[in-house]
Enzyme design. Structure first.
Site, PDB file in Angstrom:
ATOM      1  CD  GLU A 150      -2.954  -0.833   2.437  1.00 30.32           C
ATOM      2  OE1 GLU A 150      -4.177  -0.767   2.308  1.00 30.32           O
ATOM      3  OE2 GLU A 150      -2.401  -0.870   3.546  1.00 30.32           O
ATOM      4  CG  ASN A 189      -4.832  -2.949   8.772  1.00 27.03           C
ATOM      5  OD1 ASN A 189      -5.088  -4.135   8.599  1.00 27.03           O
ATOM      6  ND2 ASN A 189      -3.650  -2.531   9.171  1.00 27.03           N
TER       7      ASN A 189
END
Ligand code: NAI
Length: 284
Positions: A150, A189
């Site tokens: 990411e 997340n």
């Protein structure tokens, strides 16, 4: 052009990141002392041996990757790095201090990246004299097996540098890069944590058994693992820490850790690493 990557922190994540980067660049791997760096190198050796056994890389390539990783115990060894990725402890102060020091050591064109899971990249960048060269690069555990990265530019990151880093990981290393704004949880997340916490709330409220919750998501949604088993793998203490980070920014009850999870951590039931979590691993 990224030819030399510096990795600071040779722990679980840093050693895996060094192994990944050694497929396409020279790597300097730094930790606080020789024992920590050696432990990191040992982890990399074991991981590469496993990759050879599974036929993912040849013995020659594994040896070449290992040979490209130079161990060091001082960040001054990073003077020649074009990209530095920090994977030190999850402390804003430690990361800011490190980026502050690196400003005097690396070339003015070098990119400084953080593997943080929960701290704002912009706040880490404040420690640097060149915040426009700072971005987030969030790897997944273990990095050699999970190919996602990411990438998080901040409001002041130079877009050309972000593009160059993305190119290094996609074209140079064959990784998958996704981009997120600098928000708690980034993409993965932010989606995963509320889901996992909902599974705990479902168990806590007596709605279903742990087995049925896990079987539901495995067989009904095709997930490789149910949420409670996944929580045991991640570590329940880690999950409370990550959830608290998300809640601090979102103030959304979906990110608040249920009492059941906190009490399990209080009791030392941390998941696989402690032998017990939602399931008992001591007999397997
Ligand atoms: P770890 O505890 O395994 O490794 C951290 C390493 O950093 C240790 O070897 C320690 O000696 C070293 N260190 C600490 N301060 C240092 C300094 N000033 N200079 C050089 N080395 C230093 O921790 P882990 O799990 O590898 O996590 C590292 C970072 O990666 C954290 O920011 C964490 O939030 C993040 N992260 C962790 C994931 C995980 O699943 N464990 C997943 C994604 C990100």
């Amino acid at each position: 052009m990224i030819r030399t990557v510096g990795v600071v922190g040779a722990g679980q994540m840093g050693s895996g990141i060094a192994e990944v980067c050694a497929a396409g660049a020279d790597v300097v791997l730094v930790d606080l002392d020789r024992a920590a760096v050696d432990a990191g190198l040992q982890r990399i050796r074991r991981s590469l041996d496993g990759a050879v056994r599974r036929g993912r890389v040849t013995e020659e390539e594994a040896a070449a990757r290992l040979g490209r990783i130079a161990p060091a115990t001082d960040v001054t060894a990073l003077a020649g790095a074009n990209l530095v990725i920090e994977a030190v402890v999850e402390s804003l102060q430690v990361k800011q201090d490190l980026f502050g020091r690196l400003g005097d050591i690396v070339a003015p064109t070098a990119v400084l990246a953080s593997n943080t899971s929960s701290l704002p990249i912009a706040a880490i960048g404040r420690g640097s004299t060149h915040p426009e060269r700072v971005l987030g690069l969030h790897f997944f555990n273990p990095p050699p097996a999970l190919d996602l990265v990411e990438l998080t530019p901040t409001l002041v990151t130079d877009p050309a540098l972000a593009d160059a880093v993305q190119g290094f990981f996609t074209d140079g290393l064959g990784r998958t890069v996704i981009r997120s704004q600098d928000r708690a949880g980034f993409i993965v997340n932010a989606l995963l944590v509320p889901y996992l916490l909902s599974a705990v709330r479902m168990l806590e409220n007596g709605i279903a058994t742990r087995e049925d919750i896990d079987t539901g998501m495995q067989r009904g949604c095709g997930h490789p693992m149910g949420p409670l088993r996944l929580l045991d793998l991640i570590g329940l203490d880690t999950m409370v820490f990550v959830a608290d980070g998300l809640y601090a920014e979102w103030r959304d009850p979906a990110a608040s850790a249920p009492a059941m999870l906190r009490r399990m951590v209080d009791a030392g039931l941390l998941g696989r690493k402690s032998g017990r979590g939602f399931y008992d691993y001591t007999e397997h």
